[in-house]
Design a protein around this motif. Structure first.
Motif, short mmCIF file in Angstrom:
data_model
loop_
_atom_site.label_atom_id
_atom_site.label_comp_id
_atom_site.label_asym_id
_atom_site.label_seq_id
_atom_site.Cartn_x
_atom_site.Cartn_y
_atom_site.Cartn_z
N TRP A 295 0.72 -1.26 -0.04
CA TRP A 295 -0.04 -0.05 0.02
C TRP A 295 0.95 1.22 0.07
O TRP A 295 1.90 1.27 0.55
CB TRP A 295 -0.83 -0.02 1.21
CG TRP A 295 -1.67 -0.85 1.46
CD1 TRP A 295 -2.30 -1.93 0.42
CD2 TRP A 295 -2.53 -1.25 2.77
NE1 TRP A 295 -3.25 -2.60 0.86
CE2 TRP A 295 -3.46 -2.41 2.34
CE3 TRP A 295 -2.53 -0.93 3.91
CZ2 TRP A 295 -4.44 -2.80 3.13
CZ3 TRP A 295 -3.58 -1.44 4.85
CH2 TRP A 295 -4.41 -2.49 4.47
N ARG A 296 0.22 2.08 -0.54
CA ARG A 296 0.84 3.57 -0.33
C ARG A 296 0.69 4.22 0.66
O ARG A 296 -0.28 3.82 1.57
CB ARG A 296 0.69 4.47 -1.63
CG ARG A 296 1.16 3.87 -2.80
CD ARG A 296 1.45 5.14 -3.97
NE ARG A 296 2.06 4.46 -5.20
CZ ARG A 296 3.46 4.68 -5.24
NH1 ARG A 296 4.01 5.24 -4.54
NH2 ARG A 296 3.96 3.76 -6.32
N GLY A 297 1.36 5.34 1.22
CA GLY A 297 1.35 5.92 2.38
C GLY A 297 -0.02 6.38 2.96
O GLY A 297 -0.67 6.03 4.14
N PRO A 298 -0.79 6.76 2.35
CA PRO A 298 -2.18 7.13 2.76
C PRO A 298 -2.97 6.26 3.23
O PRO A 298 -3.63 6.39 4.09
CB PRO A 298 -2.97 7.97 1.63
CG PRO A 298 -1.74 8.42 0.67
CD PRO A 298 -0.53 7.41 0.75
N ILE B 217 -1.81 3.49 4.55
CA ILE B 217 -1.37 3.15 5.88
C ILE B 217 -1.61 4.06 7.02
O ILE B 217 -2.15 3.64 8.14
CB ILE B 217 0.26 3.13 5.73
CG1 ILE B 217 0.64 1.78 4.79
CG2 ILE B 217 1.08 3.02 6.76
CD1 ILE B 217 2.08 1.51 4.39
N ASP C 292 5.11 8.51 6.53
CA ASP C 292 3.61 8.58 6.94
C ASP C 292 3.02 8.10 8.24
O ASP C 292 2.15 8.50 8.88
CB ASP C 292 2.89 7.69 5.81
CG ASP C 292 2.77 8.37 4.55
OD1 ASP C 292 2.11 9.12 3.76
OD2 ASP C 292 3.93 7.99 3.73
N ARG D 280 5.45 12.73 3.52
CA ARG D 280 4.59 11.81 3.24
C ARG D 280 4.81 10.71 2.07
O ARG D 280 5.84 11.42 1.07
CB ARG D 280 2.96 12.14 3.28
CG ARG D 280 2.41 12.42 4.42
CD ARG D 280 1.06 12.81 4.42
NE ARG D 280 0.54 13.18 5.96
CZ ARG D 280 0.28 11.98 6.71
NH1 ARG D 280 0.48 10.83 6.32
NH2 ARG D 280 -0.06 12.56 8.01
N SER E 165 5.84 -0.44 1.19
CA SER E 165 5.16 0.76 0.82
C SER E 165 5.73 1.52 -0.29
O SER E 165 6.09 1.04 -1.14
CB SER E 165 4.60 1.53 2.11
OG SER E 165 3.80 2.47 2.06
N ASP E 166 5.37 2.88 -0.12
CA ASP E 166 5.82 3.80 -1.16
C ASP E 166 7.05 3.58 -1.69
O ASP E 166 7.38 3.63 -2.95
CB ASP E 166 5.67 5.27 -0.82
CG ASP E 166 4.27 5.71 -0.26
OD1 ASP E 166 3.51 6.26 -1.14
OD2 ASP E 166 3.86 5.45 0.65
#
Lengths: 333, 333
Positions: free
Chosen positions: A177-180, A182, A211, B178, B210-211
């Motif tokens: 998953w990307r940061g938001p 998470i 994040d 972020r 993640s990212d």
């Protein structure tokens, strides 16, 4: 006539399945009305699924019927969401900046220390992509869950645990998953989990200053931060980034912990500083917070963590940590 | 008449300041036109600031005047951006999922191994919030920079390095960003840094799935992944998340490395498995890739990293790693 206090006391013996803490400790008791021999109890349904509600109804009815002077018991459920029922006195975030210094270990040991002193304790595992708390405490299985929220899973000593790994099909599934997303999960773990009454919620943060820590420090009422580091110079540099982040966000650092300080070799009766000379005093100084402990590399602790039995751990260094930590926290109460 | 090849050879002796690699290796030579005794050289200006352009003009002029048969030298600069000049044959990402297992160390040792074999090597430090490559290699100071891009900073053995820590005012400043910004920085380190001609670009990834790893695996033409882990069971579980991520994104894992496998105690002439029994074969199996090495905890290596002198490291285990790695990579060429 029986008093509402007596009834509440009896409700304090009814454990919510899965989380293994009482209806009272989980803040699920809304109302107790005693009218002669007639008793009206209203419980909240937050995070409690229908089946469990039925089970609780039966169980409470049974406990009440055992009490003298009660002829009729009526049990109702009122709608509620976890956010409105949680009463968490202190949130302590375990941070580092650097990975692999033992944040999860220190989170676990800190929660255990407070639990052993009789406090009500929870652990929010905010390391979404690399969660290790459930394995360390040997908890698994899906948390209790309803439309309104989730219940933590209880460790053997009664620490409530919430971690993404409890929600995965296989514990080694990857969360890509990307940061938001998470950040959102961490917020959910705070707002949509029924923590109930807690003295301390320990938050195990992932490494870095992106994040996860940002969301946590912005969205949760964090009362204090414990910074973890190891003796390596290189680590100290990265850890100071976390110190600066905490300072920039005006969150108090309540203490620092040096992990992997040394390895004790019993055959040689000597301590080896395998990751270099300690910088503990220097780190305490730059964080402006007391040194709470210097924990050695302890192969027996490594083994207990791998077996899911961290709660059985005891050692001299850990006892010293428990004492320093509880003394510090009591002084802040 | 002098041949353009001879001129190019001479340009191969002119080092670009800061990155300390030649104009040819940095792909900065656009055109060489020889017309009798008259020589026209066009260089690209990508990532080269005005002052350095002037310096290069003077330096090239001087080198050319020393060659026989050249009467007049004209040197011009043509506009270019790093993206169009970079020729990177292989990108190898060092991944783990788990923090603190030694990704940066393995990134460094892998880059050094390839450099010692005579390859042109760069390191892209994609650990934006916890970068440790510059410290380990003892590089500091602002990279060369112009409107069109940045130059890596050269290590003592000639490895080009780009890291956010080279761009910070103080090395312990925190990057409180972020995910999207972090992904963007990694993309910039790929597109806006003049890497020039490289055989291998080693990418040191931050922990997690993640990212940073997502961006890297989506945006950069990664040719292979090396997975790093330590013997702890708990670590293995989190590392398998990275393996699954690589598999889900169809990126080949070319090998796995076990770090902190053991500690050798010279006084006892024995290896201590302080983080538990090795799971190296199991990890290799689950990653579907060969085991490239089992590196011990080595206090002398820890010290060299802290002193910024990792390039001086030698050991039996490391020699074995170099051999396995280069044999594997040659077999893939």
């Amino acid at each position: 006539m029986i008093s509402p206090e007596k009834v509440k006391e009896a409700l304090g013996t009814v454990l919510v399945p899965g989380v293994e803490r009482s209806l009272v400790k989980m803040n699920l008791v809304k109302d107790i009305v005693v009218n002669g021999g007639k008793l009206d109890i209203t419980l909240y349904n937050a995070a409690i699924m229908k089946d469990t509600q039925e089970w609780l109804k039966a169980r409470v009815g049974q406990v009440m019927k055992d009490m003298d002077g009660i002829i009729e018991v009526q049990i109702n459920f009122a709608d509620a969401v976890p956010k409105d029922l949680n009463k968490v006195k202190n949130i302590i975030a375990i941070m580092s900046g650097k990975g692999g210094v033992g944040k999860s270990l220190v989170s676990g040991l800190t929660a255990m220390a407070l639990r052993r002193q009789g406090y009500e304790v929870g652990i929010l595992d905010a390391d979404i992509t690399g969660p290790s708390i459930p394995r360390m405490f040997g908890v698994s299985g899906l948390p209790g869950m309803s439309e309104s929220g989730m219940l933590p899973v209880a460790s053997s000593s009664g620490i409530g645990i919430m971690s993404i790994n409890l929600l995965l099909h296989a514990e080694d599934d990857a969360i890509i998953w990307r940061g938001p997303l998470i950040g959102q999960t961490i917020t959910q773990f705070w707002e949509e989990v029924l923590w109930g009454n807690l003295d301390y919620l320990i938050v195990d943060l992932p490494p870095g200053t992106s994040d996860a820590p940002l969301t946590l420090l912005q969205k949760l009422p964090v009362s204090g931060i414990i910074i973890v580091f190891t003796p390596q110079d290189l680590t100290a540099m990265v850890v100071r980034k976390a110190v600066k982040m905490a300072q920039q966000m005006s969150k108090p650092i309540i203490g620092v912990v040096e992990n992997m300080s040394y390895l004790y070799i019993p055959e040689l009766k000597k301590k080896m500083e395998i990751f270099g000379k300690s910088h503990a005093d220097e780190m305490a100084l730059s964080a402006g917070a007391p040194l709470l402990g210097q924990l050695p590399i302890d192969p027996s602790l490594v083994a207990l963590c791998d077996e899911g039995k961290v709660e059985r751990y005891n050692s001299e260094a850990y006892t010293a940590y428990i004492q320093k930590l509880t003394k510090l926290l009591i002084s802040k109460e």
